[in-house]
Design a protein around this motif. Structure first.
Motif, PDB file in Angstrom:
ATOM      1  N   VAL A  15      44.337  36.168  42.832  1.00  0.00           N
ATOM      2  CA  VAL A  15      43.786  36.563  41.533  1.00  0.00           C
ATOM      3  C   VAL A  15      44.541  35.773  40.475  1.00  0.00           C
ATOM      4  O   VAL A  15      45.780  35.844  40.427  1.00  0.00           O
ATOM      5  N   ILE A  16      43.823  35.025  39.652  1.00  0.00           N
ATOM      6  CA  ILE A  16      44.491  34.261  38.590  1.00  0.00           C
ATOM      7  C   ILE A  16      44.360  35.049  37.288  1.00  0.00           C
ATOM      8  O   ILE A  16      43.249  35.257  36.792  1.00  0.00           O
ATOM      9  N   GLY A  17      45.494  35.512  36.765  1.00  0.00           N
ATOM     10  CA  GLY A  17      45.508  36.331  35.554  1.00  0.00           C
ATOM     11  C   GLY A  17      46.002  37.729  35.855  1.00  0.00           C
ATOM     12  O   GLY A  17      45.452  38.415  36.712  1.00  0.00           O
ATOM     13  N   LEU A  20      44.751  43.123  32.025  1.00  0.00           N
ATOM     14  CA  LEU A  20      44.065  44.341  32.483  1.00  0.00           C
ATOM     15  C   LEU A  20      42.982  44.034  33.502  1.00  0.00           C
ATOM     16  O   LEU A  20      42.777  44.791  34.451  1.00  0.00           O
ATOM     17  N   VAL A  21      42.289  42.924  33.316  1.00  0.00           N
ATOM     18  CA  VAL A  21      41.174  42.625  34.221  1.00  0.00           C
ATOM     19  C   VAL A  21      41.697  42.217  35.599  1.00  0.00           C
ATOM     20  O   VAL A  21      41.333  42.805  36.623  1.00  0.00           O
ATOM     21  N   GLY A  22      42.593  41.219  35.624  1.00  0.00           N
ATOM     22  CA  GLY A  22      43.106  40.745  36.916  1.00  0.00           C
ATOM     23  C   GLY A  22      43.855  41.838  37.661  1.00  0.00           C
ATOM     24  O   GLY A  22      43.740  41.974  38.887  1.00  0.00           O
ATOM     25  N   THR A  23      44.607  42.640  36.923  1.00  0.00           N
ATOM     26  CA  THR A  23      45.412  43.654  37.596  1.00  0.00           C
ATOM     27  C   THR A  23      44.542  44.800  38.110  1.00  0.00           C
ATOM     28  O   THR A  23      44.819  45.356  39.176  1.00  0.00           O
ATOM     29  N   VAL A  38      48.749  37.747  42.834  1.00  0.00           N
ATOM     30  CA  VAL A  38      48.341  37.604  41.435  1.00  0.00           C
ATOM     31  C   VAL A  38      49.228  36.546  40.792  1.00  0.00           C
ATOM     32  O   VAL A  38      50.460  36.653  40.838  1.00  0.00           O
ATOM     33  N   LEU A  39      48.606  35.532  40.221  1.00  0.00           N
ATOM     34  CA  LEU A  39      49.360  34.469  39.553  1.00  0.00           C
ATOM     35  C   LEU A  39      49.137  34.615  38.049  1.00  0.00           C
ATOM     36  O   LEU A  39      47.991  34.596  37.587  1.00  0.00           O
ATOM     37  N   ASP A  40      50.196  34.757  37.290  1.00  0.00           N
ATOM     38  CA  ASP A  40      50.047  35.015  35.855  1.00  0.00           C
ATOM     39  C   ASP A  40      50.949  34.098  35.052  1.00  0.00           C
ATOM     40  O   ASP A  40      52.105  33.880  35.397  1.00  0.00           O
ATOM     41  N   ALA A 214      40.448  35.638  36.632  1.00  0.00           N
ATOM     42  CA  ALA A 214      40.571  36.755  35.686  1.00  0.00           C
ATOM     43  C   ALA A 214      41.606  36.356  34.644  1.00  0.00           C
ATOM     44  O   ALA A 214      42.474  37.138  34.281  1.00  0.00           O
ATOM     45  N   ALA A 215      41.488  35.112  34.202  1.00  0.00           N
ATOM     46  CA  ALA A 215      42.522  34.522  33.342  1.00  0.00           C
ATOM     47  C   ALA A 215      42.183  34.626  31.867  1.00  0.00           C
ATOM     48  O   ALA A 215      42.724  33.883  31.051  1.00  0.00           O
ATOM     49  N   GLY A 216      41.299  35.548  31.499  1.00  0.00           N
ATOM     50  CA  GLY A 216      40.981  35.746  30.088  1.00  0.00           C
ATOM     51  C   GLY A 216      40.548  34.444  29.441  1.00  0.00           C
ATOM     52  O   GLY A 216      39.631  33.755  29.929  1.00  0.00           O
ATOM     53  N   GLY A 221      38.330  26.531  31.682  1.00  0.00           N
ATOM     54  CA  GLY A 221      38.763  25.326  32.397  1.00  0.00           C
ATOM     55  C   GLY A 221      38.868  25.541  33.898  1.00  0.00           C
ATOM     56  O   GLY A 221      38.605  24.626  34.690  1.00  0.00           O
ATOM     57  N   LEU A 222      39.238  26.751  34.307  1.00  0.00           N
ATOM     58  CA  LEU A 222      39.367  27.035  35.738  1.00  0.00           C
ATOM     59  C   LEU A 222      37.982  27.167  36.364  1.00  0.00           C
ATOM     60  O   LEU A 222      37.739  26.694  37.485  1.00  0.00           O
ATOM     61  N   ALA A 223      37.063  27.785  35.621  1.00  0.00           N
ATOM     62  CA  ALA A 223      35.734  28.063  36.184  1.00  0.00           C
ATOM     63  C   ALA A 223      35.031  26.779  36.591  1.00  0.00           C
ATOM     64  O   ALA A 223      34.434  26.697  37.676  1.00  0.00           O
ATOM     65  N   GLN A 238      42.503  42.812  14.390  1.00  0.00           N
ATOM     66  CA  GLN A 238      43.785  43.200  13.791  1.00  0.00           C
ATOM     67  C   GLN A 238      43.931  44.717  13.869  1.00  0.00           C
ATOM     68  O   GLN A 238      42.949  45.453  13.791  1.00  0.00           O
ATOM     69  N   VAL A 239      45.167  45.140  14.036  1.00  0.00           N
ATOM     70  CA  VAL A 239      45.440  46.546  14.316  1.00  0.00           C
ATOM     71  C   VAL A 239      46.633  47.010  13.478  1.00  0.00           C
ATOM     72  O   VAL A 239      47.591  46.260  13.291  1.00  0.00           O
ATOM     73  N   LEU A 240      46.566  48.233  12.990  1.00  0.00           N
ATOM     74  CA  LEU A 240      47.678  48.853  12.262  1.00  0.00           C
ATOM     75  C   LEU A 240      48.147  50.090  13.007  1.00  0.00           C
ATOM     76  O   LEU A 240      47.320  50.805  13.586  1.00  0.00           O
ATOM     77  N   ARG A 311      40.485  38.871  21.433  1.00  0.00           N
ATOM     78  CA  ARG A 311      39.549  39.337  22.464  1.00  0.00           C
ATOM     79  C   ARG A 311      39.052  38.135  23.261  1.00  0.00           C
ATOM     80  O   ARG A 311      39.062  36.997  22.774  1.00  0.00           O
ATOM     81  N   VAL A 312      38.578  38.432  24.452  1.00  0.00           N
ATOM     82  CA  VAL A 312      38.028  37.394  25.336  1.00  0.00           C
ATOM     83  C   VAL A 312      36.508  37.557  25.253  1.00  0.00           C
ATOM     84  O   VAL A 312      35.948  38.454  25.867  1.00  0.00           O
ATOM     85  N   MET A 313      35.866  36.713  24.447  1.00  0.00           N
ATOM     86  CA  MET A 313      34.474  36.976  24.093  1.00  0.00           C
ATOM     87  C   MET A 313      33.537  35.885  24.614  1.00  0.00           C
ATOM     88  O   MET A 313      33.752  34.706  24.383  1.00  0.00           O
ATOM     89  N   THR A 334      35.305  38.528  33.796  1.00  0.00           N
ATOM     90  CA  THR A 334      35.888  38.517  32.455  1.00  0.00           C
ATOM     91  C   THR A 334      34.996  39.303  31.498  1.00  0.00           C
ATOM     92  O   THR A 334      33.782  39.335  31.651  1.00  0.00           O
ATOM     93  N   CYS A 335      35.626  39.949  30.520  1.00  0.00           N
ATOM     94  CA  CYS A 335      34.869  40.821  29.617  1.00  0.00           C
ATOM     95  C   CYS A 335      35.708  41.110  28.381  1.00  0.00           C
ATOM     96  O   CYS A 335      36.886  40.807  28.342  1.00  0.00           O
ATOM     97  N   HIS A 336      35.076  41.720  27.366  1.00  0.00           N
ATOM     98  CA  HIS A 336      35.856  42.068  26.179  1.00  0.00           C
ATOM     99  C   HIS A 336      36.175  43.560  26.120  1.00  0.00           C
ATOM    100  O   HIS A 336      36.716  44.038  25.117  1.00  0.00           O
TER     101      HIS A 336
END
Ligand SMILES: Cc1cc2nc3c(=O)[nH]c(=O)nc-3n(C[C@H](O)[C@H](O)[C@H](O)COP(=O)(O)OP(=O)(O)OC[C@H]3O[C@@H](n4cnc5c(N)ncnc54)[C@H](O)[C@@H]3O)c2cc1C
Length: 380
Positions: A15-17, A20-23, A38-40, A214-216, A221-223, A238-240, A311-313, A334-336
């Motif tokens: 699993v590359i990444g 949350l997705v790869g794990t 898992v390679l991260d 699953a590298a976000g 490039g991997l695909a 952005q988050v507060l 985000r990964v969009m 992959t997903c957002h």
């Protein structure tokens, strides 16, 4: 150098990444007994999984693509069992709460649009409970709501977790089930031979008949090296975070939630600013203003932290799930909405990777859709 120098590591799946997705996928794979590596990349990577909002959110998703709603709901309904499994495997309570969630509306027009979106979903899916609440009805449910909120939609399917505890629970659980993580490993090249994928990292090689991308934001490039198409791009949120306050909000909402630790998290901005994960006063001020309009008591609460995360969009906002037509055994995932979908990734994607049938809802999510003109509208 470790004893691994010059070694060749053979496993069932790479699993590359390790976000949350790869794990989540790795946890599902390891639970089924697959020897999983898992390679991260490491700490300098862009990591949506360390900067998100923590919603397990169903409401409104997929109004223009019902399979996305089905997929999201299939994850949400599995979430409580999934949280229990993570607790049993890791001892980490991810603080899942699924009391339903509110989407606040600040004008009659917003309220009408909201109703129409949820009605569309109910018409398409049948079993899709929701309520529209006017200001008085909302105040009866959330007494501290502000006068600027003219109403809200509510669905009973929504919830939230502590996303950092989730990431830790997934890592610990996957490793507890035998998955091995290698961090500080940047994968640049995947060599393909029939029935075998080989990743060289310095003097080390990882070899497996299956590889999961699953590298976000590292996926595009991997695909292309394994006959897949994953044109994801960054979208900044952005988050507060406030200081801890007495519990006042028992429900998650789309832009304000109170965490299990008592802090209040605010945010829901979306910006296309490339690979810039910084913050801006203008956007943070707008987030704070909306938060105070929603719950005026927040005016007196101190903010203690702010960040931006990417985000990964995909171009239409929907996930990309596909096995390579030219290199069977290579998958992209992959997903957002990697928090919401974590249960489905572990419990439904992992069996597919190990040779099971592809879940029914997923046929519309192949990355190949972006090679044609058939692009859906932006989802959230
Ligand atoms: C502000 C914000 C709010 C959000 N709120 C929510 C929410 O409320 N609910 C929800 O469901 N989702 C939410 N999300 C989305 C969620 O956080 C993401 O969907 C999820 O974190 C994506 O996980 P990922 O593993 O795909 O990506 P990442 O977390 O980015 O992880 C990708 C990993 O791949 C590794 N990597 C990349 N390239 C390579 C390479 N070449 N070789 C090796 N490793 C590589 C990186 O090191 C990284 O660890 C939010 C996101 C943001 C930014």
């Amino acid at each position: 150098m470790s004893q691994d120098t010059h070694s060749v590591t053979q496993s069932d799946v790479i699993v590359i990444g390790g976000g949350l997705v790869g794990t989540a996928v790795a946890y599902g794979l390891a639970r089924s007994g697959a020897d999983t590596r898992v390679l991260d990349q490491g700490d300098n990577a862009f990591r949506a999984s360390r900067g998100n909002f923590g919603l397990v959110w169903v409401q409104g998703k997929g109004h223009d693509l019902p399979d996305y709603s089905r997929w999201t709901r299939s994850s949400a309904v599995r979430w409580s069992g999934f949280a229990e499994a993570l607790m049993a495997d890791s001892g980490v309570d991810v603080q899942l709460k699924q009391p339903g969630g509110f989407h606040m509306c600040f004008s009659d027009e917003e309220l009408r649009e909201r109703q129409s979106r949820l009605q569309t979903l109910q018409d398409a899916l049948g079993d899709y409970p929701f309520q529209m609440l006017d200001a008085a009805e909302l105040k009866a449910r959330l007494p501290l709501i502000g006068p600027a909120v003219v109403g809200a939609s509510y669905t009973p399917q929504d919830g939230h977790v502590n996303p950092l505890k989730l990431l830790r629970a997934l890592h610990t659980s996957a490793q507890g089930r035998g998955a091995r993580f290698h961090s500080g490993v940047q994968v640049d090249r995947i060599d393909c031979a029939p029935g075998e994928f080989r990743v060289r990292v310095g003097q080390r090689q990882f070899v497996a008949p299956r590889v999961v991308l699953a590298a976000g934001l590292g996926n595009p490039g991997l695909a292309q090296q394994v006959g897949l198409h994953a044109p994801v791009a960054p979208n900044r949120g952005q988050v507060l975070i406030s200081e801890r306050v007495k519990p006042f909000l028992d429900y998650p909402t789309i832009n304000v939630r109170q965490t299990d630790e008592g802090t209040v998290q605010l945010g829901d901005s979306m910006e296309e600013v490339g690979f810039d994960d910084g913050t801006s006063t203008q956007v943070l001020a707008a987030i704070a203003r909306r938060g105070v309009s929603t719950f005026p008591l927040l005016r007196d609460v101190r903010l203690i932290r702010a960040w931006g995360a990417l985000r990964v969009m995909s171009p239409d906002g929907f996930p990309i799930y596909q096995q390579s037509p030219t290199h069977p055994g290579a998958f992209v995932v992959t997903c957002h909405s990697g928090v919401t979908l974590a249960a489905a990734h572990a419990l439904r994607i992992a069996p597919w990777i190990m040779g099971g049938a592809m879940p029914d809802e997923l046929s519309v999510f192949a990355g190949d859709r972006f090679l044609t003109d058939k692009v859906f509208s932006h989802a959230h």
